[in-house]
Design an enzyme around this catalytic site. Structure first.
Site, PDB file in Angstrom:
ATOM      1  N   LYS A  29       7.060  -1.045   3.094  1.00 23.54           N
ATOM      2  CA  LYS A  29       6.138  -0.668   4.175  1.00 23.54           C
ATOM      3  C   LYS A  29       4.736  -1.194   3.906  1.00 23.54           C
ATOM      4  O   LYS A  29       4.108  -1.784   4.779  1.00 23.54           O
ATOM      5  CB  LYS A  29       6.076   0.864   4.314  1.00 23.54           C
ATOM      6  CG  LYS A  29       7.389   1.505   4.692  1.00 23.54           C
ATOM      7  CD  LYS A  29       7.232   3.005   4.872  1.00 23.54           C
ATOM      8  CE  LYS A  29       6.883   3.740   3.603  1.00 23.54           C
ATOM      9  NZ  LYS A  29       7.906   3.668   2.543  1.00 23.54           N
ATOM     10  N   THR A  30       4.284  -0.969   2.679  1.00 24.04           N
ATOM     11  CA  THR A  30       2.937  -1.423   2.350  1.00 24.04           C
ATOM     12  C   THR A  30       2.869  -2.947   2.423  1.00 24.04           C
ATOM     13  O   THR A  30       1.889  -3.523   2.887  1.00 24.04           O
ATOM     14  CB  THR A  30       2.522  -0.909   0.955  1.00 24.04           C
ATOM     15  OG1 THR A  30       2.617   0.517   0.960  1.00 24.04           O
ATOM     16  CG2 THR A  30       1.105  -1.299   0.607  1.00 24.04           C
ATOM     17  N   ASP A 212      -1.456   3.039   6.462  1.00 25.84           N
ATOM     18  CA  ASP A 212      -0.386   3.220   5.471  1.00 25.84           C
ATOM     19  C   ASP A 212      -0.231   4.720   5.196  1.00 25.84           C
ATOM     20  O   ASP A 212      -1.154   5.495   5.448  1.00 25.84           O
ATOM     21  CB  ASP A 212      -0.764   2.487   4.179  1.00 25.84           C
ATOM     22  CG  ASP A 212       0.450   2.244   3.276  1.00 25.84           C
ATOM     23  OD1 ASP A 212       1.568   2.628   3.665  1.00 25.84           O
ATOM     24  OD2 ASP A 212       0.268   1.674   2.186  1.00 25.84           O
ATOM     25  N   GLU A 213       0.906   5.135   4.662  1.00 23.86           N
ATOM     26  CA  GLU A 213       1.155   6.539   4.308  1.00 23.86           C
ATOM     27  C   GLU A 213       0.823   7.452   5.486  1.00 23.86           C
ATOM     28  O   GLU A 213       0.180   8.495   5.333  1.00 23.86           O
ATOM     29  CB  GLU A 213       0.311   6.944   3.086  1.00 23.86           C
ATOM     30  CG  GLU A 213       0.499   6.064   1.868  1.00 23.86           C
ATOM     31  CD  GLU A 213       1.736   6.394   1.050  1.00 23.86           C
ATOM     32  OE1 GLU A 213       2.467   7.323   1.461  1.00 23.86           O
ATOM     33  OE2 GLU A 213       1.983   5.719   0.037  1.00 23.86           O
ATOM     34  N   GLN A 243       8.210  11.624   2.199  1.00 21.38           N
ATOM     35  CA  GLN A 243       7.158  11.564   1.187  1.00 21.38           C
ATOM     36  C   GLN A 243       5.901  12.295   1.628  1.00 21.38           C
ATOM     37  O   GLN A 243       4.807  12.053   1.105  1.00 21.38           O
ATOM     38  CB  GLN A 243       6.810  10.114   0.861  1.00 21.38           C
ATOM     39  CG  GLN A 243       7.948   9.380   0.186  1.00 21.38           C
ATOM     40  CD  GLN A 243       7.527   7.992  -0.256  1.00 21.38           C
ATOM     41  OE1 GLN A 243       6.736   7.822  -1.173  1.00 21.38           O
ATOM     42  NE2 GLN A 243       8.054   6.983   0.411  1.00 21.38           N
ATOM     43  N   ARG A 595       9.101   6.214  -7.888  1.00 16.70           N
ATOM     44  CA  ARG A 595       8.076   5.310  -8.435  1.00 16.70           C
ATOM     45  C   ARG A 595       8.696   4.365  -9.456  1.00 16.70           C
ATOM     46  O   ARG A 595       8.115   3.381  -9.858  1.00 16.70           O
ATOM     47  CB  ARG A 595       6.939   6.086  -9.134  1.00 16.70           C
ATOM     48  CG  ARG A 595       6.133   7.062  -8.294  1.00 16.70           C
ATOM     49  CD  ARG A 595       5.594   6.469  -7.048  1.00 16.70           C
ATOM     50  NE  ARG A 595       6.471   6.763  -5.919  1.00 16.70           N
ATOM     51  CZ  ARG A 595       6.500   6.049  -4.798  1.00 16.70           C
ATOM     52  NH1 ARG A 595       5.727   5.016  -4.643  1.00 16.70           N
ATOM     53  NH2 ARG A 595       7.320   6.364  -3.821  1.00 16.70           N
TER      54      ARG A 595
HETATM   55  P1  ATP Z   1       6.329   3.587  -0.860  1.00 18.39           P
HETATM   56  O1  ATP Z   1       7.107   4.359   0.143  1.00 18.39           O
HETATM   57  O2  ATP Z   1       6.593   4.064  -2.244  1.00 18.39           O
HETATM   58  O3  ATP Z   1       4.894   3.468  -0.510  1.00 18.39           O
HETATM   59  P2  ATP Z   1       6.742   0.966   0.294  1.00 18.39           P
HETATM   60  O4  ATP Z   1       7.740   1.161   1.363  1.00 18.39           O
HETATM   61  O5  ATP Z   1       5.333   0.874   0.693  1.00 18.39           O
HETATM   62  O6  ATP Z   1       6.937   2.099  -0.836  1.00 18.39           O
HETATM   63  P3  ATP Z   1       6.238  -1.480  -1.085  1.00 18.39           P
HETATM   64  O7  ATP Z   1       5.371  -0.917  -2.133  1.00 18.39           O
HETATM   65  O8  ATP Z   1       5.610  -2.248   0.018  1.00 18.39           O
HETATM   66  O9  ATP Z   1       7.170  -0.318  -0.504  1.00 18.39           O
HETATM   67  O10 ATP Z   1       7.360  -2.388  -1.739  1.00 18.39           O
HETATM   68  C1  ATP Z   1       8.102  -1.962  -2.864  1.00 18.39           C
HETATM   69  C2  ATP Z   1       8.363  -3.148  -3.770  1.00 18.39           C
HETATM   70  O11 ATP Z   1       9.264  -4.018  -3.159  1.00 18.39           O
HETATM   71  C3  ATP Z   1       7.130  -3.952  -4.063  1.00 18.39           C
HETATM   72  O12 ATP Z   1       7.178  -4.409  -5.384  1.00 18.39           O
HETATM   73  C4  ATP Z   1       7.221  -5.097  -3.081  1.00 18.39           C
HETATM   74  O13 ATP Z   1       6.525  -6.234  -3.543  1.00 18.39           O
HETATM   75  C5  ATP Z   1       8.718  -5.335  -3.025  1.00 18.39           C
HETATM   76  N1  ATP Z   1       9.187  -5.900  -1.746  1.00 18.39           N
HETATM   77  C6  ATP Z   1       8.964  -5.401  -0.524  1.00 18.39           C
HETATM   78  N2  ATP Z   1       9.563  -6.147   0.429  1.00 18.39           N
HETATM   79  C7  ATP Z   1      10.205  -7.149  -0.218  1.00 18.39           C
HETATM   80  C8  ATP Z   1      11.021  -8.266   0.196  1.00 18.39           C
HETATM   81  N3  ATP Z   1      11.307  -8.484   1.467  1.00 18.39           N
HETATM   82  N4  ATP Z   1      11.490  -9.077  -0.772  1.00 18.39           N
HETATM   83  C9  ATP Z   1      11.219  -8.845  -2.073  1.00 18.39           C
HETATM   84  N5  ATP Z   1      10.479  -7.823  -2.521  1.00 18.39           N
HETATM   85  C10 ATP Z   1       9.956  -6.982  -1.619  1.00 18.39           C
HETATM   86 MG    MG Z   2       3.687   2.080   0.233  1.00 15.64          MG
END
Ligand code: ATP
Ligand code: MG
Length: 660
Positions: A29-30, A212-213, A243, A595
């Protein structure tokens, strides 16, 4: 966009109109937000100043900003706003607060100051001043719900009191030209609501808003988002209802629902691939969160392989827990030739950090603690900041009260009371009051007060003209602060506190040196005041082990996570009783588990010291919710203590000489 999956790409390309990305932990997402900013600038030639992204912590904002500017290389990202909601609010107020009747040199007061103001107001009006803390929480809740004093009502006695004092409190704040942290969201809402010109300016400035969040935004933040969107509706919100861990601060996961109601053309995209964690960690986390009721159904899967099971460490007591965890880290780091920053120790409550800190210091391991009692809570730092605030805004009554008698200047309580009554009757600040001729005070007191005030004016002038940091360097000496420290504690203690002030000054210097860092004292001060919301600004690139509360670990990831104190009363926290509260604790546990990238270790003690007594905690119910096949038990075995079957099994395996 090759390294985005089709759903992520769709989210990035959805440029016009409202979009909600609803997805589980680690699903990118981030990353979607970061990429979308880049796509807007590079793909759609949107000027960076028209883009605003809101993150949950300052650290997340810094990371996002640096990712964007790295990716943009040649493109300039000047004007791009990436910040927390509080920072965004502060930014708006710095430009426009005068429209609301405040002056530009306003102070931001911390929760401690706000509590004493409320307590005083309650005292003066025969309210229940012993309940000041509960009332502060209620006032904050009104503000977080986006309610102004005139709209704040409650059915219970405490709530009625809070609503009554809320109005007085806002007036008192405005007399000192000060705002509290909640005002950083609330006042911008008022501004955008009541001042059409400001509204158009900001709506035109922020044409693309990304949050975000989103699940942890509260009612006030939602209103701020809405008022910024205007008719454009270019909102990208990303979040995960599983979350949502800030309901105690008024965050409402059903802000997710409200989006769908308020924006009929809302586009919803779900992401289901997790890129962060190996399979067994993810399956365990999924199993735990499945125990909660759900707003939206989500599945998460990973292609990173099954990975390790989850290590469960049995420890004798908290000292043993710290020892076992740290030696596991040291061993692992040695074997892998890894770095300290690959490891995080996460816990529910701040006090749990203490034995770990002791052990880390013993072992000379560099660490960083976040979400804990901040540097800014120390009395010497508060004193020094009070002086700085006073130099910028002499009407800041809380700062005045702190500074005027630290160090002692022989100004008595009755003098200050008289000054306070005089100021209150006229709706002016203490500083303004003491220059009034009609103020009746004993000659000695008047001379002392005016002497102090005169010095404040002089120093403010000097700081304005001279180079900032050198001018501030001489301040502690000028006010005799070292003597004051000596009069309060032993030499070692005084020395340490003096050094903390030097560290603060160094820090300010580093802030100034940053690209587009704050330059003037008001700018620096506003920045500093926001650090204590959640975290302390740190050099992010040091190789340090991270100690953090679960709350402050949101959005982060680490190759290895040690989630400690997985016991009833700690996690879930003993104050959580209702089913809703238990669900929130479970989400917190879920946040902690997710995490971890490759290795997750949970630890628990047989014995723990609590309020001076030894207690024998039971394992957390959340531990029981992890499928047994994913748990590997290890650690201290106490033959006297009754052993659960899994622990007995693990011990047997140990005896047979088999590793995990
Ligand atoms: P959270 O809910 O904990 O905030 P998130 O959904 O924001 O998590 P991110 O932090 O954006 O998730 O991504 C998690 C990990 O996966 C990061 O290391 C990111 O670089 C990697 N990632 C995300 N999308 C891809 C992708 N399409 N290919 C490879 N790696 C990815
Ligand atoms: Mg995130």
């Amino acid at each position: 966009m090759a390294d985005l999956n089709p759903q992520q790409q769709e989210a990035v390309k959805h440029v016009h109109g409202p979009l909600l990305v609803l997805a589980g932990a680690g699903s990118g997402k981030t990353r979607v937000i970061t990429r979308k900013i880049i796509h807007l600038i590079r793909g759609h030639q949107i000027a960076p100043k028209h883009i605003c992204a809101v993150t949950f912590t300052n650290k997340a904002a810094r990371e996002m900003k640096s990712r964007v500017s790295e990716a943009l290389q040649g493109h300039n990202s000047r004007g791009l706003m990436v910040s927390t909601f509080h920072h965004l609010g502060l930014h708006i107020l710095r430009k426009d607060i005068e429209r609301l009747g405040y002056r530009a040199n306003f102070s931001v007061i911390d929760p401690g100051d706000s509590l004493s103001m409320l307590r005083n107001l309650l005292r003066e009006t025969n309210g229940p001043s012993d309940l000041a803390e509960a009332i502060q929480a209620r006032v904050s809740r009104f503000k977080n719900d986006g309610l102004f004093p005139e709209a704040a009502h409650a059915d219970d006695r405490l709530g009625e009191e809070a609503a009554r004092v809320y109005a007085l409190y806002q007036r008192a704040l405005s007399a000192c030209n000060a705002v509290d942290l909640d005002d950083l969201i609330l006042l911008p809402i008022r501004l955008l609501q009541d001042h059409a010109e400001a509204r158009y300016t900001w709506q035109d400035r922020i044409r693309y808003l990304l949050v975000d969040e989103y699940q942890d935004s509260n009612g006030a933040q939602y209103r701020l988002v809405q008022s910024l969107l205007g008719v454009r509706h270019n909102l990208t919100a990303v979040g995960d209802d599983d979350q949502s861990i800030y309901s105690w601060r008024g965050a409402a996961a059903d802000n997710l629902h409200r989006l769908a109601q308020d924006f009929p053309n809302l586009k919803v995209i779900k992401l289901e691939q997790n890129y962060r964690s190996t399979g067994r960690i993810l399956q365990a986390a999924n199993a735990v969160i499945a125990q909660n009721s759900h707003l939206f159904e989500k599945r998460l899967w990973s292609t990173l392989g099954e990975g390790h099971g989850i290590r469960a460490l049995r420890c004798a007591d908290e000292a043993d827990e710290a020892k076992q965890v740290i030696s596991a880290i040291l061993r692992d780091r040695f074997q892998r030739q890894g770095e300290y920053r690959d490891y995080a120790i996460l816990y529910r409550s701040n006090h749990q950090a203490r034995p770990f800190e002791a052990e880390l210091r013993n072992a000379r391991i560099p660490y960083q603690i976040s979400g804990g009692l901040s540097f800014f809570e120390r009395s010497e730092i508060k004193d020094f900041l009070a002086y700085l605030r006073l130099l910028v805004n002499p009407d800041d009554d809380p700062a005045f009260l702190r500074a005027v008698n630290t160090p002692r200047r022989g100004i008595g309580g009755s003098t200050l009371e008289r000054l306070g009554a005089f100021a209150k009757a006229r709706g002016i600040s203490l500083f303004a009051a003491l220059w009034e001729d009609t103020l009746e005070l004993p000659e000695k007191a008047r001379i002392a007060l005016r002497g102090f005030a005169g010095w404040v004016n002089l120093k403010a002038g000097e700081v304005d003209k001279a180079e900032l940091i050198p001018a501030l360097h001489s301040l502690p000496e000028e006010i005799g602060y070292l003597q004051h420290l000596h009069s309060e504690g032993d030499e070692k203690d005084a020395g340490r506190r003096w050094e903390n002030i030097q560290e603060l000054l160094d820090w300010m210097r580093r802030l100034q040196a940053q690209d587009d860092g704050p330059q003037t004292l008001p700018e620096i001060l506003h920045r500093l005041m926001l650090f204590n919301v959640l975290e302390r600004e740190e050099d992010d690139d040091r190789d340090v082990l991270r100690l953090s509360t679960l709350h402050a670990a949101k959005g982060l990831e680490f190759p290895q996570v040690f989630l400690v104190g997985v016991e009833e009363e700690l996690l879930p926290h003993r104050n959580s009783e209702t089913p809703e509260q238990i669900e929130e604790e479970r989400r917190l546990f879920y946040v902690g588990m997710t995490r971890a990238r490759f290795r997750l270790t949970l630890s628990l003690c047989r014995k723990r010291r609590r309020y001076g007594q030894d207690v024998h905690p039971t394992p957390s119910r959340f531990l029981q919710e992890i499928p047994r096949e994913h748990l590997d038990w290890q650690g201290e075995q106490n033959p006297e203590a009754e052993m659960d079957p899994a622990a007995a099994f693990a011990r047997l395996r140990g005896l047979l000489g088999r590793n995990e």
